[in-house]
Design a protein around this motif. Structure first.
Motif, short mmCIF file in Angstrom:
data_model
loop_
_atom_site.label_atom_id
_atom_site.label_comp_id
_atom_site.label_asym_id
_atom_site.label_seq_id
_atom_site.Cartn_x
_atom_site.Cartn_y
_atom_site.Cartn_z
N TYR A 5 0.84 -1.19 0.00
CA TYR A 5 0.00 0.00 0.00
C TYR A 5 0.88 1.25 0.00
CZ TYR A 5 -3.33 3.56 1.28
OH TYR A 5 -4.09 4.70 1.27
N ARG A 6 0.52 2.23 -0.82
CA ARG A 6 1.18 3.54 -0.85
C ARG A 6 0.15 4.60 -0.50
NH1 ARG A 6 6.05 3.52 -2.58
NH2 ARG A 6 6.87 1.90 -3.92
N GLY A 7 0.62 5.76 -0.11
CA GLY A 7 -0.26 6.86 0.26
C GLY A 7 -1.33 7.14 -0.78
N PHE A 8 -2.55 7.31 -0.32
CA PHE A 8 -3.72 7.62 -1.17
C PHE A 8 -4.02 6.51 -2.18
CE2 PHE A 8 -1.70 11.71 -0.15
CZ PHE A 8 -2.69 12.28 0.62
#
Length: 98
Positions: free
Chosen positions: A40-43
């Motif tokens: 998972y990455r930001g946004f």
């Protein structure tokens, strides 16, 4: 994963003074990207290398409220490639995450 598509250029309407422009990855290609296992990455962003005409740059695509991903089109690329709001753009994305 490498994908190619043609999209329409649109201005981000969340702010009237916005100078941010995007194009949407088609729904079926967005679904293919969503299925790639990745951290998972930001946004919910996904790292990509983008190419439009003779311009290539590293950036991220972001999930939008309609379920597609959107690609930001920076000013230097729009100027170099003669891209305008409402116009068509042919994009090649090399999805780096996954």
């Amino acid at each position: 994963m490498i994908i190619e598509f043609e999209g329409e250029i649109f201005r981000w309407e969340a702010r009237e003074d916005s100078a941010w422009f995007f194009t949407s990855v088609p729904p079926e290609l967005s679904e293919d990207i969503r299925e790639i296992p990745r951290p998972y990455r930001g946004f919910g962003s996904v790292r990509v290398k983008a190419r439009v005409g003779g311009s290539e740059w590293s950036t991220s695509i972001f999930p939008s409220s309609d379920g597609t991903y959107v690609l930001p089109l920076k000013k230097a690329v729009r100027d170099a490639e003669g891209l305008e709001d409402g116009g068509a753009v042919v994009v090649r994305l090399d999805v780096l995450d996954g």
